[in-house]
Motif scaffolding. Structure first.
Motif: not given
Ligand code: GDD
Ligand code: MN
Length: 384
Positions: A141-165
């Motif tokens: 669902t759009i909702k689940r996709k969005l949650m995944s995107k948000i979680a991914t962004t938090i990990a990348k910006k917040g924790l400095g993780v470079k991996t895309n997924d």
């Protein structure tokens, strides 16, 4: 083919996967590359739908024709995906670990590509990725996709993780990269914890299409989302602490190098004494033979001292130790040759004096030796 040690361990956590588990086990088996001996470990949390029993029955029905093994770990209660993965890893016999879901969202056809990637890209961690070119998600669902995107962004910006997924549940790694780590194993995001705690490891992403499950239901609930924030917070603190320790890292590196050089110096003494002992003392050997014995003796004491003292490696399993000894001796020999080449270059081409050239050459060769043995013989990260 009878081999006794699997090279690859595939970890398959299950909670209420009665409709998926046998078929996924079959499909995994079909996708284990030829010549690779794999162990599949199902980690079941006492699924109310009887998944554990189904696996037991399936395993005993195929036992006689099986060359790749299937093991099952029964845990008493539902204890979370990450902790199930960790439990599987603790029981894994393979050097390479593959982690995946058992609901067909992670296509087993990707497994051979993951295994191949280690050699092809010289990496230690392979992530099957939805978020690089060629990757995709189907059926969410759009909702689940969005949650995944948000979680991914938090990990990348917040924790400095470079991996895309970094949220992927489908990944593979060399077991030795986590050998000195402790895990919180909260919630779902085991990979994220590995990514944060193994800085400096080579990561390769391979695209795949995630397909939402056809049978059963997702176990992701509010608690798991809360766990996600808890674990991001913990990992953030972890990052801060290890940044502080970076300063200390250089001290640790230097003290190891210091120990390595001390051992080298002790080797010279042992070499000298043992050679003399065999030439004049006990056996009156031809001096060339005595010299060879001296070299072997000092290489061996150097090896043992470096293993135990410099690199604190107390694993004396026979094949493991012999392999290490072989590498150690090879690097020492290469170091010796390099040293001769360098002395020649410095004296004859750069016209430095012999004593100065010797100091430079011995120093460089010993340092090179230290680096090679640290990384390749004792499998440590370069910088720690
Ligand atoms: N043993 C055990 N214990 N297994 C569990 C538990 C648990 O508490 N919770 C979930 N599992 C198993 C499920 O049976 C399934 O095989 C796998 O873990 C994934 O659970 P799902 O509930 O199907 O997760 P999802 O599809 O919503 O999300 C998955 O895919 C995402 C994208 O790759 C997970 O792998 C996520 O971590 C991942 O981000
Ligand atoms: Mn799923």
């Amino acid at each position: 083919m009878t081999q006794n040690n699997p090279q690859v361990s595939i970890i398959l956590p299950t909670y209420n996967e009665s409709q998926n588990i046998v078929n996924i086990l079959k499909l995994i088996r079909e996708n284990i590359p030829k010549g690779i001996y794999a162990q599949t470990i199902v980690v079941d949390d006492n699924s109310p739908d009887g998944t554990g029993k189904i696996v037991e029955d399936y395993v005993s029905s195929i036992k006689k024709i099986a060359e790749n093994t299937i093991d099952i770990i029964h845990r008493k209660t539902k204890n979370g995906l990450s902790s199930a993965i960790l439990n599987g890893i603790q029981n894994a016999k393979g050097e390479t670990i593959v982690v995946m879901d058992s609901d067909f969202s992670h296509p087993p056809q990707i497994i051979p590509k993951m295994i191949e990637a280690f050699k092809k890209y010289q990496c230690d961690l392979v992530v099957a990725s939805r978020y690089i070119t060629g990757g995709n998600i189907q059926g969410w669902t759009i909702k689940r996709k969005l949650m995944s995107k948000i979680a991914t962004t938090i990990a990348k910006k917040g924790l400095g993780v470079k991996t895309n997924d970094p949220m992927s549940g489908f990944f593979a790694f060399k077991k030795n990269i986590i050998k000195e780590l402790n895990f919180d194993a909260l919630g779902y995001k085991f990979l994220l914890e590995v990514l944060v705690k193994t800085k400096g490891v080579n990561v390769k992403e391979i695209p795949y299409t995630f397909e939402n499950r056809k049978f059963g239901s997702s176990k992701l609930d509010t608690n798991i989302i809360i766990d996600y924030f808890k674990s991001v917070f913990k990992l953030y603190k972890y990052g801060k602490i290890s940044e502080k320790q970076e300063g200390r890292t250089s001290i640790r590196f230097l003290s190891k190098a210091g120990r390595f050089f001390t051992v080298g110096a002790s080797g010279l003494v042992i070499n000298y004494l043992v050679s003399l002992l065999f030439a004049d003392g006990i056996s009156n050997l031809w001096y060339i033979h005595a010299t060879i014995i001296g070299i072997i003796a000092s290489m061996t004491t150097n090896f043992i001292l470096n293993k135990v003292w410099t690199f604190s490696d107390l694993n004396f399993t026979i094949t493991h130790t012999i392999k290490q000894y072989g590498k150690f001796v090879s690097f020492s020999s290469i170091g010796g040759l390099l040293q001769i080449g360098m002395v020649f270059y410095l004296v004859d081409i750069q016209t430095l004096t012999y004593p100065i050239s010797l100091i430079v050459a011995v120093g460089l060769a010993a340092f090179g030796n230290f680096i090679l043995n640290k990384k390749l013989t004792f499998k440590e990260k370069l910088w720690n």
